[in-house]
Design an enzyme around this catalytic site. Sequence first.
Site, PDB file in Angstrom:
ATOM      1  N   LYS A   7      -7.254   2.768   2.343  1.00 20.37           N
ATOM      2  CA  LYS A   7      -6.599   3.636   2.779  1.00 20.37           C
ATOM      3  C   LYS A   7      -8.451   4.998   2.874  1.00 20.37           C
ATOM      4  CE  LYS A   7      -4.287   6.377   5.943  1.00 20.37           C
ATOM      5  NZ  LYS A   7      -3.327   6.529   6.224  1.00 20.37           N
TER       6      LYS A   7
ATOM      7  N   GLU B  22      -7.347   3.659  -9.574  1.00 25.50           N
ATOM      8  CA  GLU B  22      -7.597   1.846  -9.937  1.00 25.50           C
ATOM      9  C   GLU B  22      -8.640   0.758  -9.581  1.00 25.50           C
ATOM     10  OE1 GLU B  22      -5.399   3.981  -8.979  1.00 25.50           O
ATOM     11  OE2 GLU B  22      -3.775   3.638  -9.825  1.00 25.50           O
TER      12      GLU B  22
ATOM     13  N   GLY C 210      -0.723   3.810   4.892  1.00 27.10           N
ATOM     14  CA  GLY C 210      -1.014   2.793   3.860  1.00 27.10           C
ATOM     15  C   GLY C 210       0.433   1.756   3.376  1.00 27.10           C
ATOM     16  N   ARG C 211       1.440   2.198   3.376  1.00 31.84           N
ATOM     17  CA  ARG C 211       2.552   1.184   3.434  1.00 31.84           C
ATOM     18  C   ARG C 211       2.646   0.414   4.127  1.00 31.84           C
ATOM     19  NH1 ARG C 211       3.799   6.338   2.174  1.00 31.84           N
ATOM     20  NH2 ARG C 211       5.150   7.634   2.971  1.00 31.84           N
TER      21      ARG C 211
ATOM     22  N   GLU D  83       8.858   5.516  -1.173  1.00 32.59           N
ATOM     23  CA  GLU D  83       7.787   6.345  -1.202  1.00 32.59           C
ATOM     24  C   GLU D  83       7.763   7.644   0.103  1.00 32.59           C
ATOM     25  OE1 GLU D  83       3.518   5.276  -0.556  1.00 32.59           O
ATOM     26  OE2 GLU D  83       3.193   6.180  -2.432  1.00 32.59           O
TER      27      GLU D  83
ATOM     28  N   HIS E 151      21.607 -14.322 -13.823  1.00 32.80           N
ATOM     29  CA  HIS E 151      21.146 -14.477 -15.151  1.00 32.80           C
ATOM     30  C   HIS E 151      20.708 -13.601 -16.519  1.00 32.80           C
ATOM     31  CE1 HIS E 151      22.405 -18.427 -14.369  1.00 32.80           C
ATOM     32  NE2 HIS E 151      21.809 -18.875 -13.244  1.00 32.80           N
TER      33      HIS E 151
ATOM     34  N   LYS F 266      -1.780  11.995 -10.525  1.00 30.75           N
ATOM     35  CA  LYS F 266      -3.381  12.185 -10.049  1.00 30.75           C
ATOM     36  C   LYS F 266      -4.889  12.796 -10.596  1.00 30.75           C
ATOM     37  CE  LYS F 266      -2.744   9.406  -6.247  1.00 30.75           C
ATOM     38  NZ  LYS F 266      -2.866   8.795  -4.675  1.00 30.75           N
TER      39      LYS F 266
END
Length: 541
Positions: A202, A208, A264-265, A350, A381, A507
Amino acid sequence: MLAGQLETLARHAARLTPIHLRELLAAPQRHAGFSRRAGPLLLDFSKQKLDEAALDALGAIAAECGWEQRRDAMFRGDILNASEQRPVLHTALRAGESRLPPLAPAAVREEIAATLQRMGDLVDALERGDASAYGIPAGITDVINLGIGGSDLGPRLAVEALSSFHTGRFRCHFLPNVDGHQTAALMRSLDPRRTLVLLVSKSFTTQETLLNGRVLRQWIAQAYAGDEAAAAAHFVAVSANVDAARALGIPEQRVLPMWDFVGGRYSVWSAVGLVLALAIGMPNFRAFLRGAAAMDDHFRSAAWRDNLPVLLALIGVWNRNGLGHAAHGVIPYSDGLAELPAFLQQLEMESLGKRVSAEGGALRQATVPVVWGSVGTNAQHAFFQALHQGSDVVPLDLLGVVRPSHTLKDNHDALLANLLAQGAAFALGKTTQQALAESREGSEAERAALAAQRTFPGDRPSTTVLLDALTPESLGALIALYEHKVLVQALLWDINAFDQWGVELGKTLAKSILPALTSGDVPPSFDASTTGLIREIRALG
Ligand code: F6P
């Protein structure tokens, strides 16, 4: 929340605490009274530590907070994200599939429709194997979705969940992390001339994504004897920062826009979902939007008592602020939904991980619990021991799919039996009397000691969410359900669910640490621990 509202919750919690879930579940009408359906989704909250009176109190709090007005304000495009002065219009991305009159501004809907059309044309061209009009070479077999956070989690969840709808035309890969291991592994296994990279960001500033973009670009360029233009032809960008994408040599024709009014999410419904459209085809992508739109319509029209997102939000507030539980588990009994816990971690934590109001005032109440989880039955488990007998209670969402997309009936029956069994075990537990009756050997003291360890306290709440089947429609509805849950909780907690200032500090620090790490020139302003660790890394590296 207002002091009076918190007192109301405390009063109901005090009243209900001594009542074991066993007692509540003994009422034959419990399931009928405490479950609701919307389209392909059934929400059973009969195993929550709630009764009608507590639910009424929660509904009254939601009404006091004006949840319906806030909901409509979001759909209309009012500035809900005050700190960034932005409307919140992810619902407009699927409004074309809604049956209710649209509330979002016409100009926004037109822009969205035009972008969806462009996305569909691109998908068609790639499926036909002739995307030369876009400058994309023929022979693409593999697609890498290069993006992180919201540019990864939603598309990844949907691509994996809808594997039985894959057209098989492309193999889809995901590359979120800056850790070079996965980047190197992809470069080892894929043919650069047959790979299309979807650079999804975005902001188009995410370290990254941009770093991996450079690495993949070099890798592809090498396959064309260093021809940068030929390498650029393997890139499509999705971004709200179209200029930055163009500056990287990706022509506008291959840049699909998203907008500041989509977080974004919340963006899987936009061109961020391109990888999903390539995996399942455009008709199924539209069905995914349709499922979300049906949930939007339900959210817009159902009274709070029958409104799944509102109920889910109220249950969350009850567990967090009434009963004081600091964690929330998400356990999908479906390998297809294995990525749901990770997706919800971002969506909920977030969005709701805030400790001040939108006006900057300290909040009176706790906000988002720690959201975590993993797929059942594997989780049974691994960490269910602690959930059954540990000292903390973790309310759960247990999700299941009624009709599987395979024919292995025995497997599926066993899966669903486990889902039901766990919900019952968490709620009912096993009394010490029952445990004692099971152990007949040893002295009385030995039997008592063993029985204590074999006692299950129970009284541990869960909500069961059943999907009729895992389809584009039901997955769309499920994701939209949780999106709206977040909106309602944000309203009750008086926080802005649509910004994320808490990710900035790390960041910024990473930007200043990187040169120190590569050069060894550590500024004296760095703290002792960071300085020491940089020296350790450099000594070995
Ligand atoms: O760092 C958090 C975040 O900004 C998320 O909100 C977002 O989904 C992710 O990074 C990726 O951002 P972008 O799509 O701008 O690369």
